[in-house]
Enzyme design. Structure first.
Site, short mmCIF file in Angstrom:
data_model
loop_
_atom_site.label_atom_id
_atom_site.label_comp_id
_atom_site.label_asym_id
_atom_site.label_seq_id
_atom_site.Cartn_x
_atom_site.Cartn_y
_atom_site.Cartn_z
N LYS A 42 0.81 -1.21 0.00
CA LYS A 42 0.00 0.00 0.00
C LYS A 42 0.85 1.27 0.00
CE LYS A 42 -2.97 -1.80 3.53
NZ LYS A 42 -3.74 -1.45 4.77
N GLY A 43 2.11 1.11 0.32
CA GLY A 43 2.95 2.29 0.53
C GLY A 43 3.01 3.25 -0.64
N ASP A 99 7.26 3.11 -3.08
CA ASP A 99 7.59 4.22 -2.17
C ASP A 99 9.01 4.11 -1.63
OD1 ASP A 99 6.54 1.89 -0.94
OD2 ASP A 99 6.32 2.94 0.96
N ASP A 102 14.43 -0.98 0.26
CA ASP A 102 15.22 -1.23 1.47
C ASP A 102 16.26 -2.32 1.09
OD1 ASP A 102 16.05 -1.59 4.06
OD2 ASP A 102 14.10 -2.05 4.90
N LYS A 130 16.99 3.52 0.57
CA LYS A 130 17.93 3.37 1.67
C LYS A 130 19.09 2.50 1.16
CE LYS A 130 14.81 3.51 5.69
NZ LYS A 130 14.24 2.70 6.79
N PHE A 151 13.95 5.18 10.84
CA PHE A 151 12.59 4.65 10.77
C PHE A 151 11.67 5.77 10.31
CE2 PHE A 151 8.74 2.61 11.26
CZ PHE A 151 8.92 1.28 11.59
N ASP A 158 4.20 3.56 6.51
CA ASP A 158 3.53 3.33 7.79
C ASP A 158 4.46 2.75 8.85
OD1 ASP A 158 3.81 0.69 6.61
OD2 ASP A 158 2.35 -0.02 8.08
N ARG A 164 0.45 6.87 7.64
CA ARG A 164 0.53 6.96 6.18
C ARG A 164 0.01 8.32 5.69
NH1 ARG A 164 1.60 1.75 4.00
NH2 ARG A 164 0.64 0.00 5.07
#
Ligand code: PRP
Length: 182
Positions: A42-43, A99, A102, A130, A151, A158, A164
């Protein structure tokens, strides 16, 4: 909710400029082609919506939902498709919209998964990267910006499904997630 935020890392203006730059690049590079954006839910939701509104050429979009097995931030290295795309991509030029990248696990998997549908091309667009966390090398064609290994929440990202809706990229206070995330 704002009491949980340590600092703002990326402002609304910076996000707006980043989205405009990426949308202009994509509009230029994909002129005359059959462009389909596939957003990773969903990001990606807010980034995808902003990007779409800034793209000035014909474009279709779909979404896909994937989840990685494992607890906390430790992934087992396996990805599961929760909701597949509902749009045909065969012969079309696909850009996967994400979004955050990582470890790179999710996007490596999704790129290979979508290639099975025989698109003409598949490239990757991420808002935030990142790079210090990368475990699976990834070719990112369109990148918003690198960010430190903090973080972060907001702009679609989220923690436990919250935050969000924050319009900026914010760093969460450590006490909010410590003890819950490894
Ligand atoms: C986040 C992000 C990517 C993935 C990146 O999704 O949106 O999909 O993690 O991690 P990786 O590069 O290590 O694979 P998350 O699982 O938090 O779900 P969400 O999109 O619903 O927030």
């Amino acid at each position: 909710m704002f009491d949980d935020i340590k600092t703002v890392l990326v402002t609304k203006n910076e996000i707006e400029a980043m989205v405009k730059r990426l949308a202009d690049q994509i509009s230029h590079d994909y002129a005359g082609r059959q462009l389909v954006l596939i957003g990773v839910m969903k990001g990606c939701l807010i980034f995808l919506a902003d990007l779409l509104r800034n793209i000035s050429i014909p474009v279709e979009f779909g979404t896909i939902t994937a989840s990685s097995y494992g607890s906390g931030t430790v992934s087992s290295g396996q990805i599961k498709i929760i909701n597949d795309i509902d749009i045909g991509i065969e012969g079309k030029d696909v850009i996967i919209i994400e979004d955050l990248v990582d470890t790179g696990l999710t996007l490596n998997y999704l790129r290979d998964f979508l290639k099975l549908r025989r698109p003409k091309s598949v490239h990757i667009c991420v808002a935030f990267d990142k790079p210090s966390r990368r475990k699976h090398p990834l070719d990112v064609a369109y990148k918003g910006m690198d960010i430190p290994d903090e973080f972060i929440v907001g702009y679609g990202l989220d923690f436990d499904e919250k935050y969000r809706n924050l319009p900026e990229i914010c760093v969460l206070k450590e006490e909010i997630y410590s003890g819950i995330i490894d």
